[in-house]
Write a protein that holds these residues in place. Structure first.
Motif, PDB file in Angstrom:
ATOM      1  N   UNK A  92       0.809  -1.211   0.000  1.00 24.04           N
ATOM      2  CA  UNK A  92       0.000   0.000   0.000  1.00 24.04           C
ATOM      3  C   UNK A  92       0.850   1.274   0.000  1.00 24.04           C
ATOM      4  N   UNK A  93       1.803   1.381   0.940  1.00 22.88           N
ATOM      5  CA  UNK A  93       2.583   2.613   1.058  1.00 22.88           C
ATOM      6  C   UNK A  93       3.413   2.859  -0.200  1.00 22.88           C
ATOM      7  N   UNK A  97       2.362   5.947  -2.589  1.00 23.14           N
ATOM      8  CA  UNK A  97       3.187   7.113  -2.310  1.00 23.14           C
ATOM      9  C   UNK A  97       4.396   7.247  -3.235  1.00 23.14           C
ATOM     10  N   UNK A  98       4.528   6.315  -4.187  1.00 22.73           N
ATOM     11  CA  UNK A  98       5.676   6.370  -5.097  1.00 22.73           C
ATOM     12  C   UNK A  98       5.207   6.250  -6.548  1.00 22.73           C
ATOM     13  N   UNK A  99       4.507   7.272  -7.054  1.00 22.02           N
ATOM     14  CA  UNK A  99       4.067   7.205  -8.449  1.00 22.02           C
ATOM     15  C   UNK A  99       5.220   7.247  -9.446  1.00 22.02           C
ATOM     16  N   UNK A 104      10.478   8.769  -4.520  1.00 24.94           N
ATOM     17  CA  UNK A 104      10.783   7.703  -3.568  1.00 24.94           C
ATOM     18  C   UNK A 104      11.056   8.282  -2.184  1.00 24.94           C
ATOM     19  N   UNK A 105      10.405   7.695  -1.166  1.00 22.79           N
ATOM     20  CA  UNK A 105      10.561   8.164   0.209  1.00 22.79           C
ATOM     21  C   UNK A 105      10.999   7.000   1.103  1.00 22.79           C
ATOM     22  N   UNK A 106      11.539   7.351   2.269  1.00 25.87           N
ATOM     23  CA  UNK A 106      12.090   6.336   3.165  1.00 25.87           C
ATOM     24  C   UNK A 106      11.007   5.451   3.779  1.00 25.87           C
ATOM     25  N   UNK A 111       8.470   0.129   4.865  1.00 28.53           N
ATOM     26  CA  UNK A 111       7.293  -0.729   4.956  1.00 28.53           C
ATOM     27  C   UNK A 111       7.383  -1.878   3.960  1.00 28.53           C
ATOM     28  N   UNK A 112       7.895  -1.593   2.770  1.00 25.63           N
ATOM     29  CA  UNK A 112       8.038  -2.641   1.761  1.00 25.63           C
ATOM     30  C   UNK A 112       9.018  -3.713   2.216  1.00 25.63           C
TER      31      UNK A 112
END
Length: 223
Positions: A92-93, A97-99, A104-106, A111-112
């Motif tokens: 989900x995250x 949150x990364x189109x 790209x975020x931490x 979570x991945x």
């Protein structure tokens, strides 16, 4: 410091060995008997980028009826130009949150790598060109095709009114995200979902395929 370096080196070797064995060891070990009559086939496509795979399902009247909830959610899957509905499962995250790589975020990465809720991403497409390095096509019979559709449908989390669309979550006006069943992590991710779906369709994959490259290689080896 030397002990840490040695540990990291052993860990890297173990991961590489696991990926290699997961690719080269087929699942199932033996090919399944062909149950569908010759000529009753549907050509499904596996689409890949460097980290993710999707399954493109050819559209016919039965498929449109079965997934009509997509139209209700705002995906114009009933347009005559649509040739494929494209399904993908993922974290989900990271998905939401990364189109693009530039965003790209931490937190989504963490979570991945640990545990995250999952979502289904659904898109539509016109004709998809073959051959192409990022497209693999497979012909499956009617019975296996139905089993694949069952697997995909079961991946959608169901609410009182059916599949649950996620509000304001899309990359364009032609796609949507939905709540999904299962949890995402580095070991059981988007590509292992694709591999399980393909096995449901009667195809063979590697025993464990966390990466598109390993899944693609195993599919070429065993199908």
């Amino acid at each position: 410091m030397k002990k840490l370096a040695r540990f990291l080196g052993l860990l890297a070797v173990a991961i590489a060995l696991a990926v290699a064995l997961g690719t080269l060891l087929p699942r199932p070990l033996w090919p399944a008997a062909v149950a569908d009559p010759i000529g009753a086939s549907h050509r499904i496509l596996v689409l890949q980028n460097p980290i993710h795979t999707d399954i493109a399902i050819p559209v016919d009247d039965d498929v449109r009826r079965r997934f009509h909830f997509l139209v209700d959610a705002g995906i114009p899957a009933d347009m005559v130009e649509v040739r494929y509905i494209v399904f993908g499962w993922g974290g989900r995250a990271f998905y939401l949150e990364t189109p693009s790589w530039s965003e790209l975020k931490a937190v989504p990465v963490m979570k991945a790598l640990t545990v995250d809720a999952s979502v289904m991403h659904v898109d539509i497409s016109g004709e998809i060109a073959e051959p192409h390095p990022d497209v693999a096509g497979f012909d499956i019979g009617e019975e296996r095709f139905t089993a694949l559709l069952d697997y995909i449908a079961a991946s959608f989390q169901q609410g009182p009114n059916g599949a649950i669309p996620i509000e304001n979550a899309a990359y364009s006006r032609f796609d949507r995200f939905f709540e999904a069943n299962g949890h995402f992590n580095a070991l059981i991710g988007c590509n292992t979902w694709t591999a399980a779906a393909l096995r449901t369709a009667g195809l063979r994959t590697g025993w464990w395929n966390p990466l598109p490259a390993s899944l693609g290689l195993s599919m070429r080896l065993y199908n």
